[in-house]
Design an enzyme around this catalytic site. Structure first.
Site, mmCIF file in Angstrom:
data_model
loop_
_atom_site.group_PDB
_atom_site.id
_atom_site.type_symbol
_atom_site.label_atom_id
_atom_site.label_comp_id
_atom_site.label_asym_id
_atom_site.label_seq_id
_atom_site.Cartn_x
_atom_site.Cartn_y
_atom_site.Cartn_z
ATOM 1 N N HIS A 162 0.871 -1.180 0.000
ATOM 2 C CA HIS A 162 0.000 0.000 0.000
ATOM 3 C C HIS A 162 0.909 1.232 0.000
ATOM 4 O O HIS A 162 1.561 1.525 1.002
ATOM 5 C CB HIS A 162 -0.921 -0.003 1.223
ATOM 6 C CG HIS A 162 -1.963 -1.083 1.178
ATOM 7 N ND1 HIS A 162 -2.492 -1.659 2.313
ATOM 8 C CD2 HIS A 162 -2.560 -1.695 0.118
ATOM 9 C CE1 HIS A 162 -3.385 -2.567 1.954
ATOM 10 N NE2 HIS A 162 -3.442 -2.608 0.634
ATOM 11 N N GLU A 191 1.382 4.027 2.788
ATOM 12 C CA GLU A 191 1.754 3.602 4.142
ATOM 13 C C GLU A 191 3.265 3.703 4.305
ATOM 14 O O GLU A 191 3.982 2.716 4.454
ATOM 15 C CB GLU A 191 1.209 2.203 4.408
ATOM 16 C CG GLU A 191 -0.323 2.185 4.389
ATOM 17 C CD GLU A 191 -0.928 0.799 4.547
ATOM 18 O OE1 GLU A 191 -0.177 -0.170 4.772
ATOM 19 O OE2 GLU A 191 -2.164 0.675 4.431
ATOM 20 N N HIS A 194 2.907 -2.929 7.160
ATOM 21 C CA HIS A 194 1.897 -1.921 6.811
ATOM 22 C C HIS A 194 1.914 -0.794 7.831
ATOM 23 O O HIS A 194 2.612 -0.855 8.842
ATOM 24 C CB HIS A 194 0.501 -2.560 6.790
ATOM 25 C CG HIS A 194 0.263 -3.496 5.656
ATOM 26 N ND1 HIS A 194 -0.537 -3.186 4.583
ATOM 27 C CD2 HIS A 194 0.733 -4.748 5.415
ATOM 28 C CE1 HIS A 194 -0.561 -4.207 3.728
ATOM 29 N NE2 HIS A 194 0.213 -5.161 4.224
ATOM 30 N N GLU A 204 1.683 -4.189 11.594
ATOM 31 C CA GLU A 204 1.111 -2.851 11.458
ATOM 32 C C GLU A 204 1.833 -1.892 12.401
ATOM 33 O O GLU A 204 2.225 -2.268 13.509
ATOM 34 C CB GLU A 204 -0.381 -2.852 11.802
ATOM 35 C CG GLU A 204 -1.254 -3.705 10.900
ATOM 36 C CD GLU A 204 -1.733 -2.944 9.663
ATOM 37 O OE1 GLU A 204 -1.342 -1.767 9.503
ATOM 38 O OE2 GLU A 204 -2.510 -3.533 8.890
#
EC number: 3.4.17.24
Length: 494
Positions: free
Chosen positions: A230, A233, A328, A401
């Site tokens: 992504h 990010e 991420h 994350e």
């Protein structure tokens, strides 16, 4: 320099949608409504036509206030989060209010104190705006969308100011970083081109290990790490750089890890999206992290290349693919944390919890309480879910994350905003945790610190340095051959 006057009829100020956004603004000068004279200082010039830039439209609301529209991801109007633009031709002590009016998400860390990043030509270090100057609210003037408004005072009229959603980390910066590593000529660092994106940007694959582990017939324990699927990010790249920096260092722990493990890292899975300033999608508007089941070699070439490599490694009886970690950034939660998979086998499910528990001990910003294990249908096409179903019980797949904003240290309530260095520190701690997982701590004491060795021969040629032939030559199932690799079961650590 393109100059455009924003008068009420031409500017489309009554438009409450993104229909007028076709690309980034380019040296867009905002002249007050009805102004007919020569442009002068204080007539702001907005620009986002640079790498990873994003600003699609500017409407002047009043003398001091501007509505700013994020350009949606290319070929996909659903995603509007990342912004990155410059403002110049300012007047000293000029005060403004910027309203980012078309976010595609309602929940945001702006509710919890996050603030945009800013730097200027005379102060090139990114810093966050004071949270007291930032407001996040639902706005009736913009179809009840959520709006993030911030007040700012320009203090140096010769400066160009740059604002961004988070610390940018561009494709070019990444390439320069890898070039600098290559020039060090380390015999345990290999860089290859695994493939190319739709726009012909490099998909880099790094191998970090003692070269003895790559010799013909050697059994290998592989840790596979990916990032920036992504593109908006950006913390993912800082964490990934922290992992790489530590692994190539002369730290005794890094040397032990290189002796025992093979690290395969694809740090930027979506180089086109990164370059274009997208938040979630590729050039063609695909969320690549929903296409692991059947990636197309022409529409998702970077994903296709990585999946091919992982499957071939999985089918190699000499290779034990032990970890897959996809990095991420999270837009609504604090701290670092992980997502894992749910298995019917209770023992496997419990073993999967070991690595995040160990990481929680090593990293003050990592939260095990925020770590969760799921098999939501909406996540079925992600790397974690797909590979968790493909690989056998000796492999563990996670999404790592990290918050776009801050972390809260245990026992306190104060949020500590992340810096570039703090993101990289989390990466270093991820790398160090493999020492605990594999119980290699006693080996560190035996390691002296020699001068780094230089590479005496060329790196193994692409393709697939871990493999000794085409995938079709290897068994498709694991069978008993896989058990020849010496697995350590750390499940009784807790």
């Amino acid at each position: 320099m393109a100059e455009r006057s924003l008068t009420a009829p031409e500017a489309g100020n009554d438009m409450g949608n993104d229909d007028a956004i076709g690309g980034n603004v380019s040296k867009y000068m905002v002249l007050p409504s009805g102004y007919c004279g020569q442009p002068k200082k204080g007539h702001l010039i907005f620009d986002a036509c640079f790498e990873s830039g994003n600003l699609g439209r500017v409407d002047q609301v009043s003398e001091f206030e501007y509505d700013l529209f994020i350009r949606p991801d290319t070929c996909n109007p659903r995603f509007r989060v990342w912004f990155n633009f410059t403002v110049e031709n300012v007047e000293e002590s000029q005060r403004v209010i910027f309203n980012i009016v078309n976010f595609s998400k309602t929940k945001s860390l702006y509710r919890d104190g996050m603030a945009p990043m800013v730097k200027s030509t005379s102060r090139p270090k990114w810093q966050r705006l004071p949270p007291k100057n930032v407001y996040y609210y639902r706005c009736p003037d913009h179809r009840k969308n959520y709006v993030m408004s911030f007040a700012f005072c320009f203090d140096r009229e010769d400066d160009t100011y740059q604002f961004a959603y988070c610390y940018p980390y561009t494709y070019t910066r990444f390439q320069h970083y890898l070039d600098s590593l290559q020039k060090r000529n380390m015999d345990y660092f290999f860089r290859e081109q695994l493939g190319q994106s739709v726009q012909q940007r490099q998909l880099d694959l790094l191998t970090i290990t003692n070269p003895d582990n790559l010799r013909e017939g050697a059994e290998q324990k592989v840790i596979f790490i990916t990032g920036r699927v992504h593109p908006g990010e950006t913390p993912s790249s800082f964490v990934c750089q922290g992992i790489i920096d530590f692994l190539v260092s002369q730290h005794p722990i890094a040397r032990v890890l290189r002796e025992h493990l093979v690290f395969k890292i694809a740090p930027m899975l979506n180089p086109d999206g990164v370059y274009l300033g997208n938040y979630r999608c590729s050039l063609m508007g695909f969320d690549l992290n929903r296409h692991w089941l059947d990636p197309s070699p022409w529409a998702h070439p970077t994903l296709h290349g990585v999946k091919q490599l992982i499957v071939q490694m999985y089918n190699d009886p000499k290779t034990s693919l032990e970890f897959y970690i996809d990095i991420h950034a999270h837009s609504t939660m604090m701290n670092g944390f992980m997502y894992g998979n749910i298995f019917e086998d209770e023992e496997r499910f419990q073993r999967q919890a070991i690595f995040p528990k160990l990481l929680c001990q090593n990293a003050e910003d990592f939260s095990y309480s925020s770590t969760s294990f799921n098999r939501d249908a909406v996540k079925a096409g992600t790397g974690r879910r797909f590979l968790g179903g493909l690989l056998d019980h000796t492999s563990y797949c996670y999404t790592l994350e990290v918050s776009f904003y801050s972390y809260i240290i245990g026992g306190t309530t104060a949020a500590v905003p992340y810096t570039e260095e703090a993101y990289m520190k989390l990466g270093r701690n991820v790398a160090r945790t493999f020492l605990d997982y594999y119980r290699l701590n006693p080996m560190v004491e035996k390691v002296a610190i020699p001068m780094p060795r230089l590479r005496k021969e060329k790196p193994p040629p692409y393709k697939y340095p871990l493999l000794r032939g085409p995938a079709s030559n290897y068994p498709s199932g694991k069978g008993d051959t896989k058990n020849s690799v010496n697995h350590r079961d750390p499940s009784n650590s807790f």
